[in-house]
Design an enzyme around this catalytic site. Structure first.
Site, mmCIF file in Angstrom:
data_model
loop_
_atom_site.group_PDB
_atom_site.id
_atom_site.type_symbol
_atom_site.label_atom_id
_atom_site.label_comp_id
_atom_site.label_asym_id
_atom_site.label_seq_id
_atom_site.Cartn_x
_atom_site.Cartn_y
_atom_site.Cartn_z
ATOM 1 N N MET A 1 83.066 49.811 8.099
ATOM 2 C CA MET A 1 82.577 48.428 8.213
ATOM 3 C C MET A 1 82.180 48.040 9.624
ATOM 4 S SD MET A 1 85.266 46.686 5.572
ATOM 5 C CE MET A 1 84.660 45.035 5.772
ATOM 6 N N LYS B 1 96.546 34.428 10.663
ATOM 7 C CA LYS B 1 95.552 33.985 11.658
ATOM 8 C C LYS B 1 94.223 33.691 10.989
ATOM 9 C CE LYS B 1 92.559 36.604 14.851
ATOM 10 N NZ LYS B 1 91.536 36.968 13.922
ATOM 11 N N ASN B 2 93.798 34.557 10.082
ATOM 12 C CA ASN B 2 92.470 34.424 9.487
ATOM 13 C C ASN B 2 92.415 33.423 8.341
ATOM 14 O OD1 ASN B 2 91.465 36.143 11.398
ATOM 15 N ND2 ASN B 2 91.423 37.936 10.067
ATOM 16 N N ARG C 1 86.322 34.548 17.376
ATOM 17 C CA ARG C 1 85.350 34.669 16.286
ATOM 18 C C ARG C 1 85.368 33.393 15.441
ATOM 19 N NH1 ARG C 1 80.752 37.372 14.863
ATOM 20 N NH2 ARG C 1 80.562 37.582 12.599
ATOM 21 N N ASP D 1 86.934 39.993 18.453
ATOM 22 C CA ASP D 1 87.088 41.415 18.753
ATOM 23 C C ASP D 1 85.738 42.081 18.964
ATOM 24 O OD1 ASP D 1 90.007 42.409 16.775
ATOM 25 O OD2 ASP D 1 89.771 41.408 18.704
ATOM 26 N N ASP E 1 91.080 45.787 9.442
ATOM 27 C CA ASP E 1 91.919 45.470 10.605
ATOM 28 C C ASP E 1 93.189 46.305 10.681
ATOM 29 O OD1 ASP E 1 91.103 41.913 10.561
ATOM 30 O OD2 ASP E 1 89.999 43.676 11.212
HETATM 31 C C1 LIG Z 1 88.181 35.304 11.940
HETATM 32 C C2 LIG Z 1 88.144 36.301 10.826
HETATM 33 O O1 LIG Z 1 88.354 35.995 9.680
HETATM 34 N N1 LIG Z 1 87.866 37.583 11.203
HETATM 35 C C3 LIG Z 1 87.838 38.628 10.171
HETATM 36 C C4 LIG Z 1 86.495 38.594 9.466
HETATM 37 O O2 LIG Z 1 85.487 38.799 10.429
HETATM 38 P P1 LIG Z 1 83.938 38.558 10.025
HETATM 39 O O3 LIG Z 1 83.818 37.509 8.992
HETATM 40 O O4 LIG Z 1 83.179 38.426 11.272
HETATM 41 O O5 LIG Z 1 83.593 39.955 9.346
HETATM 42 P P2 LIG Z 1 82.616 40.201 8.116
HETATM 43 O O6 LIG Z 1 83.450 40.114 6.882
HETATM 44 O O7 LIG Z 1 81.434 39.340 8.258
HETATM 45 O O8 LIG Z 1 82.152 41.718 8.334
HETATM 46 C C5 LIG Z 1 82.956 42.640 9.004
HETATM 47 C C6 LIG Z 1 82.164 43.911 9.207
HETATM 48 O O9 LIG Z 1 82.046 44.575 7.939
HETATM 49 C C7 LIG Z 1 80.694 44.750 7.604
HETATM 50 N N2 LIG Z 1 80.604 44.552 6.160
HETATM 51 C C8 LIG Z 1 81.059 43.400 5.605
HETATM 52 C C9 LIG Z 1 80.984 43.232 4.243
HETATM 53 C C10 LIG Z 1 80.452 44.268 3.441
HETATM 54 O O10 LIG Z 1 80.326 44.159 2.211
HETATM 55 N N3 LIG Z 1 80.025 45.408 4.043
HETATM 56 C C11 LIG Z 1 80.106 45.577 5.391
HETATM 57 O O11 LIG Z 1 79.717 46.611 5.925
HETATM 58 C C12 LIG Z 1 79.929 43.731 8.413
HETATM 59 O O12 LIG Z 1 78.568 44.119 8.640
HETATM 60 C C13 LIG Z 1 80.728 43.700 9.693
HETATM 61 O O13 LIG Z 1 80.344 44.771 10.519
HETATM 62 O O14 LIG Z 1 86.470 39.644 8.488
HETATM 63 C C14 LIG Z 1 86.611 40.956 9.033
HETATM 64 C C15 LIG Z 1 86.559 41.942 7.885
HETATM 65 O O15 LIG Z 1 87.619 41.714 7.001
HETATM 66 C C16 LIG Z 1 87.925 41.093 9.808
HETATM 67 O O16 LIG Z 1 87.921 42.344 10.473
HETATM 68 C C17 LIG Z 1 88.089 39.966 10.809
HETATM 69 O O17 LIG Z 1 89.456 39.955 11.294
HETATM 70 C C1 LIG Z 2 88.838 41.307 14.077
HETATM 71 C C2 LIG Z 2 89.843 40.468 14.150
HETATM 72 O O1 LIG Z 2 89.745 39.168 14.586
HETATM 73 P P1 LIG Z 2 88.424 38.351 14.960
HETATM 74 O O2 LIG Z 2 87.459 38.457 13.788
HETATM 75 O O3 LIG Z 2 88.972 36.961 15.141
HETATM 76 O O4 LIG Z 2 87.867 38.963 16.200
HETATM 77 C C3 LIG Z 2 91.235 40.777 13.722
HETATM 78 O O5 LIG Z 2 92.010 39.806 13.486
HETATM 79 O O6 LIG Z 2 91.546 41.979 13.607
#
Ligand SMILES: CC(=O)N[C@H]1[C@@H](OP(=O)(O)OP(=O)(O)OC[C@H]2O[C@@H](n3ccc(=O)[nH]c3=O)[C@H](O)[C@@H]2O)O[C@H](CO)[C@@H](O)[C@@H]1O
Ligand SMILES: C=C(OP(=O)(O)O)C(=O)O
Length: 429
Positions: free
Chosen positions: A338, A22-23, A92, A116, A316
């Site tokens: 995270m 999916k991602n 997202r 999510d 996840d």
């Molecule tokens: C559509 C998609 O691809 N969604 C994924 C994407 O969401 P998404 O890209 O939104 O998530 P991010 O990687 O930006 O960050 C996820 C969370 O981790 C925190 N954070 C991130 C990096 C870091 O070094 N330290 C830290 O604390 C961020 O503040 C946030 O709270 O990546 C997430 C983390 O793998 C996954 O849960 C989601 O499924």
């Molecule tokens: C967090 C997830 O998805 P999304 O970032 O699309 O909400 C997920 O696939 O677990």
């Protein structure tokens, strides 16, 4: 909003074919906007998030041809059109329109994305990264994102991300692919889906070095060509079925895996007493006989599982690990470092009979094994929903899981796959 009705107490046994990631699908669908030539995407999962993303592309003027259940040919059109707010807010992945539209239109207006509800889901890193390439980012009081290039073009530059954000890395990658000159992205995310996007951009004619690392070098191009790209397998789905098999005490052959994605996932499951073995180049077997004991640290201390950016344990899969740990003997600390509020779904598990202490929004101590009892619960997010499915399969009696849209966003034909594993599940709208 649809529901599953599950009669628990049976072990999952048989074979399951894993769908595309999916991602990976979401950024790769967005990347089709970077070229005027047709793009063929293969191994696309048939899930709600993909359908929403395809509709968003069509609203932007793209032509979408569904070749079969898992493959599409997408040809960009005007790159303009009114994006339905309800669709943008449904996933997202809609945030991934920012990078390619900025790179091709010089200006983008977008309402905030959904996805999510597991934390703030900050967007600061996206804006920081795109600003490094010469964009001005503002957000209105009602949350509308307005981003435009300063001089009608993006300029390749040395980008340093304040955190290794997956979608921010992907947005900056797509913008840098059409920027003037070379860009470096430091502190980049390197998840398999980021790697998939990099590989697709390379096929489109954009040289990228450092794929799989946290430092990417991108040579911007004047234009990109179409391509044919096969998405990788969904290692979140793989982890979900490893957990389902291990927690329910069955034996499951999981087909369509990429073993190179599973090294940390293996360590995580081993820590909760579940192992699996490679069974050929693209399959793994979860055997019926399992330790079912939660590991101890050296010295006999209670162990922990915590998430981290790739190659750390995937955030996840923490929900899945938590529910599986309730079926194992011993205690373990689950530490969600995270996301701010993923762990609240544990209230549902406690209602079903799990012995879990939610210490704070980030940490929970699981004491097992617990006998779970069927209950009526509602899925708060994709992975919590899958964890509740596993809980229902392990529980005594009948469970009803409501709001299954927040499961089927990320899992293809889950009901069919579980029935094929001999489990009693019915789906109703
Ligand atoms: C559509 C998609 O691809 N969604 C994924 C994407 O969401 P998404 O890209 O939104 O998530 P991010 O990687 O930006 O960050 C996820 C969370 O981790 C925190 N954070 C991130 C990096 C870091 O070094 N330290 C830290 O604390 C961020 O503040 C946030 O709270 O990546 C997430 C983390 O793998 C996954 O849960 C989601 O499924
Ligand atoms: C967090 C997830 O998805 P999304 O970032 O699309 O909400 C997920 O696939 O677990």
């Amino acid at each position: 909003m649809g529901e599953y009705r599950i009669i628990g107490g049976k072990a999952a046994s048989g074979e399951v074919q894993i769908s595309g990631n999916k991602n990976s699908a979401l950024p790769c669908l967005a990347a089709t906007l970077l070229t005027d030539e047709p793009v063929h995407l293969l191994n696309v999962p048939d899930i709600e998030d993909v359908q929403v993303m395809l509709e968003l592309l069509q609203d932007l003027g793209s032509t979408v041809v569904r070749e079969d259940t898992h493959s599409y040919t997408i040809t960009t059109g005007s790159r303009s059109g009114l994006l339905k707010r309800n669709l943008v807010e449904a996933i997202r992945g809609s945030i991934l329109l920012l990078g390619p539209l900025l790179a091709t239109n010089d200006e983008v207006r977008l309402t905030p994305p959904g996805g999510d509800v597991i934390g703030l889901r900050r967007l600061d890193t996206h804006f920081m990264g795109l600003a490094s390439l010469g964009a001005d980012c503002t957000i209105s009081e009602d949350g509308e994102i307005h981003i435009k290039t300063k001089n009608g073009a993006l300029i390749g530059s040395d980008v340093f991300l304040d955190e290794a954000s997956v979608t921010a890395t992907e947005n900056v990658l797509m913008a840098a692919a059409l920027a003037r000159g070379e860009s470096i992205i430091s502190n980049a995310a390197s998840e398999p889906h980021v790697q998939d996007l990099c590989s697709m951009l390379q096929l489109m004619g954009c040289p990228i070095e450092g794929i799989g690392s946290n430092r990417l070098r991108i040579t911007g191009q004047k234009r990109l060509n179409g391509c044919e790209f096969r998405l990788g397998s969904d290692y979140m789905e793989i982890g979900s079925f490893i957990g389902l098999a291990g927690a329910s005490g069955g034996q499951v052959l999981i087909k369509g895996v990429q073993h190179e994605h599973l090294r940390m996932i293996r360590l995580g499951f081993e820590r909760i007493g579940i192992t699996f073995v490679e069974d050929g180049p693209s399959s793994l077997l979860v055997p019926r006989k399992q330790k079912r004991i939660l590991a101890k640290e050296v010295g006999g201390h209670t162990a922990k599982i915590d998430d981290a950016p790739w190659p750390g344990f995937p955030a996840d899969l923490l929900s899945i690990i938590t529910v599986c740990a309730t079926q194992m003997e011993g205690s373990i600390l689950i530490h969600e470092k995270m996301f701010e509020s993923r762990m609240y779904f544990i209230d549902w598990l406690i209602r079903m009979g799990a012995d879990i202490i939610l210490c704070d929004p980030h940490r929970a101590v699981v004491n097992g094994p617990s006998q779970l009892f069927g209950s009526t619960v509602a899925s708060p997010d994709v992975r919590a929903g899958m964890a509740l499915v596993i809980a229902a399969v392990c529980a005594q009696g009948e469970s009803v899981i409501q709001n299954i849209y927040q499961i089927e966003r990320g899992y293809e034909d889950l009901c069919g796959k579980l029935q094929a594993l001999g489990l009693e599940i019915e789906r109703s709208e």
